[in-house]
Motif scaffolding. Sequence first.
Motif, PDB file in Angstrom:
ATOM      1  N   LEU A 173      -2.824  27.089 -14.343  1.00 12.19           N
ATOM      2  CA  LEU A 173      -3.886  25.907 -14.331  1.00 12.19           C
ATOM      3  C   LEU A 173      -4.444  26.059 -12.789  1.00 12.19           C
ATOM      4  O   LEU A 173      -5.495  25.379 -13.035  1.00 12.19           O
ATOM      5  CB  LEU A 173      -2.652  24.519 -14.430  1.00 12.19           C
ATOM      6  N   VAL A 174      -3.639  26.492 -12.060  1.00 10.40           N
ATOM      7  CA  VAL A 174      -4.514  26.581 -10.382  1.00 10.40           C
ATOM      8  C   VAL A 174      -5.935  27.178 -10.756  1.00 10.40           C
ATOM      9  O   VAL A 174      -6.875  27.151 -10.252  1.00 10.40           O
ATOM     10  CB  VAL A 174      -3.484  26.947  -9.459  1.00 10.40           C
ATOM     11  N   ASN A 175      -5.480  28.561 -11.417  1.00 13.34           N
ATOM     12  CA  ASN A 175      -6.768  29.464 -11.610  1.00 13.34           C
ATOM     13  C   ASN A 175      -7.898  28.684 -12.388  1.00 13.34           C
ATOM     14  O   ASN A 175      -9.158  28.926 -12.011  1.00 13.34           O
ATOM     15  CB  ASN A 175      -6.108  30.509 -12.040  1.00 13.34           C
ATOM     16  N   LEU A 176      -7.452  28.114 -13.525  1.00  8.41           N
ATOM     17  CA  LEU A 176      -8.429  27.306 -14.257  1.00  8.41           C
ATOM     18  C   LEU A 176      -9.235  26.089 -13.511  1.00  8.41           C
ATOM     19  O   LEU A 176     -10.380  26.276 -13.606  1.00  8.41           O
ATOM     20  CB  LEU A 176      -7.520  26.727 -15.500  1.00  8.41           C
ATOM     21  N   PHE A 177      -8.337  25.607 -12.950  1.00  4.29           N
ATOM     22  CA  PHE A 177      -9.093  24.219 -12.121  1.00  4.29           C
ATOM     23  C   PHE A 177      -9.746  24.662 -10.678  1.00  4.29           C
ATOM     24  O   PHE A 177     -10.401  23.501 -10.135  1.00  4.29           O
ATOM     25  CB  PHE A 177      -8.063  23.131 -12.154  1.00  4.29           C
ATOM     26  N   THR A 178      -9.543  25.706 -10.311  1.00  7.09           N
ATOM     27  CA  THR A 178     -10.196  26.146  -9.032  1.00  7.09           C
ATOM     28  C   THR A 178     -11.523  26.996  -9.336  1.00  7.09           C
ATOM     29  O   THR A 178     -12.051  27.322  -8.358  1.00  7.09           O
ATOM     30  CB  THR A 178      -9.174  26.613  -7.907  1.00  7.09           C
ATOM     31  N   ASP A 179     -11.725  27.066 -10.611  1.00  8.29           N
ATOM     32  CA  ASP A 179     -12.644  27.988 -11.133  1.00  8.29           C
ATOM     33  C   ASP A 179     -14.074  26.922 -10.774  1.00  8.29           C
ATOM     34  O   ASP A 179     -14.368  25.924 -11.337  1.00  8.29           O
ATOM     35  CB  ASP A 179     -12.702  28.416 -12.605  1.00  8.29           C
ATOM     36  N   PRO A 180     -15.051  27.511  -9.916  1.00  4.95           N
ATOM     37  CA  PRO A 180     -16.414  26.800  -9.709  1.00  4.95           C
ATOM     38  C   PRO A 180     -17.210  26.092 -11.046  1.00  4.95           C
ATOM     39  O   PRO A 180     -17.760  25.281 -11.362  1.00  4.95           O
ATOM     40  CB  PRO A 180     -17.142  27.678  -8.737  1.00  4.95           C
ATOM     41  N   ALA A 181     -16.949  27.221 -12.132  1.00  6.75           N
ATOM     42  CA  ALA A 181     -17.586  27.061 -13.482  1.00  6.75           C
ATOM     43  C   ALA A 181     -16.836  25.832 -14.103  1.00  6.75           C
ATOM     44  O   ALA A 181     -17.565  25.093 -15.037  1.00  6.75           O
ATOM     45  CB  ALA A 181     -17.371  28.169 -14.084  1.00  6.75           C
ATOM     46  N   ILE A 182     -15.575  25.527 -14.009  1.00  8.30           N
ATOM     47  CA  ILE A 182     -14.820  24.263 -14.364  1.00  8.30           C
ATOM     48  C   ILE A 182     -15.030  23.189 -13.721  1.00  8.30           C
ATOM     49  O   ILE A 182     -15.296  22.035 -14.058  1.00  8.30           O
ATOM     50  CB  ILE A 182     -13.474  24.798 -14.862  1.00  8.30           C
ATOM     51  N   LEU A 183     -14.550  23.096 -12.425  1.00  7.34           N
ATOM     52  CA  LEU A 183     -14.341  21.988 -11.677  1.00  7.34           C
ATOM     53  C   LEU A 183     -15.837  22.263 -10.562  1.00  7.34           C
ATOM     54  O   LEU A 183     -15.791  22.834  -9.629  1.00  7.34           O
ATOM     55  CB  LEU A 183     -13.188  22.166 -10.682  1.00  7.34           C
ATOM     56  N   ARG A 184     -16.661  21.281 -10.947  1.00  4.81           N
ATOM     57  CA  ARG A 184     -17.972  21.450 -10.438  1.00  4.81           C
ATOM     58  C   ARG A 184     -18.084  20.210  -9.134  1.00  4.81           C
ATOM     59  O   ARG A 184     -18.624  19.321  -9.431  1.00  4.81           O
ATOM     60  CB  ARG A 184     -19.207  21.090 -11.228  1.00  4.81           C
ATOM     61  N   VAL A 185     -17.546  20.579  -8.203  1.00  2.00           N
ATOM     62  CA  VAL A 185     -17.474  19.660  -6.926  1.00  2.00           C
ATOM     63  C   VAL A 185     -17.845  20.873  -5.679  1.00  2.00           C
ATOM     64  O   VAL A 185     -17.813  21.991  -5.694  1.00  2.00           O
ATOM     65  CB  VAL A 185     -16.196  19.073  -6.856  1.00  2.00           C
ATOM     66  N   PRO A 186     -18.076  20.227  -4.573  1.00  2.49           N
ATOM     67  CA  PRO A 186     -18.530  21.047  -3.305  1.00  2.49           C
ATOM     68  C   PRO A 186     -17.225  22.007  -3.057  1.00  2.49           C
ATOM     69  O   PRO A 186     -16.070  21.640  -3.377  1.00  2.49           O
ATOM     70  CB  PRO A 186     -18.390  20.034  -2.339  1.00  2.49           C
ATOM     71  N   GLY A 187     -17.687  23.082  -2.493  1.00  2.00           N
ATOM     72  CA  GLY A 187     -16.621  24.186  -2.394  1.00  2.00           C
ATOM     73  C   GLY A 187     -15.333  23.948  -1.730  1.00  2.00           C
ATOM     74  O   GLY A 187     -14.398  24.363  -1.802  1.00  2.00           O
ATOM     75  N   TRP A 188     -15.647  23.158  -0.628  1.00  2.00           N
ATOM     76  CA  TRP A 188     -14.615  22.562   0.168  1.00  2.00           C
ATOM     77  C   TRP A 188     -13.667  21.766  -0.306  1.00  2.00           C
ATOM     78  O   TRP A 188     -12.450  21.428   0.178  1.00  2.00           O
ATOM     79  CB  TRP A 188     -15.392  22.096   1.674  1.00  2.00           C
ATOM     80  N   VAL A 189     -14.068  20.977  -1.330  1.00  2.00           N
ATOM     81  CA  VAL A 189     -13.164  19.998  -2.149  1.00  2.00           C
ATOM     82  C   VAL A 189     -12.437  20.940  -3.178  1.00  2.00           C
ATOM     83  O   VAL A 189     -11.194  20.513  -3.328  1.00  2.00           O
ATOM     84  CB  VAL A 189     -13.943  18.979  -2.589  1.00  2.00           C
ATOM     85  N   ARG A 190     -13.133  21.917  -3.794  1.00  4.77           N
ATOM     86  CA  ARG A 190     -12.310  22.409  -4.727  1.00  4.77           C
ATOM     87  C   ARG A 190     -10.934  22.882  -4.757  1.00  4.77           C
ATOM     88  O   ARG A 190     -10.106  22.610  -5.401  1.00  4.77           O
ATOM     89  CB  ARG A 190     -13.345  23.493  -5.421  1.00  4.77           C
ATOM     90  N   PRO A 191     -10.576  23.863  -3.711  1.00  4.38           N
ATOM     91  CA  PRO A 191      -9.428  24.138  -3.631  1.00  4.38           C
ATOM     92  C   PRO A 191      -8.311  23.155  -3.728  1.00  4.38           C
ATOM     93  O   PRO A 191      -7.111  23.171  -4.350  1.00  4.38           O
ATOM     94  CB  PRO A 191      -9.119  25.099  -2.434  1.00  4.38           C
ATOM     95  N   TRP A 192      -8.266  22.085  -3.032  1.00  9.22           N
ATOM     96  CA  TRP A 192      -7.146  21.106  -2.900  1.00  9.22           C
ATOM     97  C   TRP A 192      -7.223  20.326  -4.135  1.00  9.22           C
ATOM     98  O   TRP A 192      -6.171  19.957  -4.742  1.00  9.22           O
ATOM     99  CB  TRP A 192      -7.036  20.324  -1.678  1.00  9.22           C
ATOM    100  N   LEU A 193      -8.428  19.860  -4.587  1.00  9.38           N
ATOM    101  CA  LEU A 193      -8.289  18.903  -5.874  1.00  9.38           C
ATOM    102  C   LEU A 193      -8.198  19.691  -6.788  1.00  9.38           C
ATOM    103  O   LEU A 193      -7.342  19.352  -7.916  1.00  9.38           O
ATOM    104  CB  LEU A 193     -10.011  18.560  -6.012  1.00  9.38           C
ATOM    105  N   GLY A 194      -8.526  21.150  -7.080  1.00  4.65           N
ATOM    106  CA  GLY A 194      -7.956  21.802  -8.342  1.00  4.65           C
ATOM    107  C   GLY A 194      -6.627  21.938  -8.423  1.00  4.65           C
ATOM    108  O   GLY A 194      -5.865  21.986  -9.394  1.00  4.65           O
ATOM    109  N   ARG A 195      -5.893  22.051  -7.144  1.00  2.56           N
ATOM    110  CA  ARG A 195      -4.515  22.267  -7.201  1.00  2.56           C
ATOM    111  C   ARG A 195      -3.863  20.869  -7.533  1.00  2.56           C
ATOM    112  O   ARG A 195      -2.857  20.725  -8.169  1.00  2.56           O
ATOM    113  CB  ARG A 195      -4.019  22.801  -5.876  1.00  2.56           C
TER     114      ARG A 195
END
Length: 376
Positions: free
Chosen positions: A40-62
């Motif tokens: 799920l981490v791999n899924l939700f930290t993919d920029p194609a899936i979670l379209r938020v600014p790059g600095w937000v994505r790692p922690w928001l995806g987790r």
Amino acid sequence: MDLPAEPSPPVATSPRRPRVAVVLFNLGGPDAPESVRPFLVNLFTDPAILRVPGWVRPWLGRIIAWRRTRPASENYAILGGRSPLLELTQEQAEALESVLNAEGEVEAKAFIAMRYWHPMSDACAAAVKAWGPDEILLLPLYPQFSTTTTGSSMVAWDKAAARIGLSVPTTTLCCFHSDPAFADATARMVRDSYEKARAELDPAVKLRVLFSAHGLPESIVTAGDPYQWQVEQSVERVVERLDIADLDHVVCYQSRVTPQKWIGPSTEDELERAGHDKVAVLVVPIAFTSEHSETLVELDVEYREEAEKLGVPGYFRTPAQNADPGFIAALAGLVRHARCSGRSLCSFGGARQCPKQHRDCPHEKVSAARRAQVTA
């Protein structure tokens, strides 16, 4: 006096068949209970899936993955704690490889590149390089193109190939939503399940076909993703081949996972409407070509229970294609057509199929790159 020996006639040798690596793109799924969270981490930290600014994505995806781990784990527990997707994709790969090699035109070997769990693109690219192909054919197991599925896999593959210096002539098939052979194979499976459902139902009970596809946030489609249009095209082609008079059918979308507005109507809403209309339903997974949690759990368990609560008088489902011979034959035809297209990127019909408003069609990016070269 000995006479000189006559030279032996030349031995006829057949030309070597080109070695073609066919890389099958698929989603992937956890192979053990402890794999659910990292999948799920791999899924939700993919920029194609979670379209938020790059600095937000790692922690928001987790955070999203953490919140989704428990319900996802419960779903996979129904399946024995793991996804069956890899084994089913391996069966598809073996069947496709067998058909292609039996035809005798190429020496084919099928490889699997999963997007969010093993074997992923890095391992697949290494295996392809070790085999030493003359050509590579990238074949998504998603009939309809989306930036969130095939598009994301294309990006991951390009990066993986570049990292290990895999430089071999490569053709990418972007979609096969309206491929005649795919539509024929799918229609045959739908017709079989439709006839079985009708045989079980009271003749007075009507039957509605719900063509259910994975949903997308509406914002992704509005931005130019062609997925919804392609899903609708798939349904049109399949319905044409079903040739059932006055067929009651609808396209709907499942698997919403975020609070934003998603494309619709939702499959849940269509089940509610069927309950209100007192019609039975046949659910067809039109965008999935392999069984996995969203068919085996969401459709077969959760939606079935929901249909019973809503008073739907009958609930039936068409299976995913898996290694169905007609579907495998369609894939083999797509491989042949793509190899002969003369294009590095092709659709089932060769050229671009999507209307111009779908700016995220991969052919648009190729055209834009060519225009930039001309004006440079």
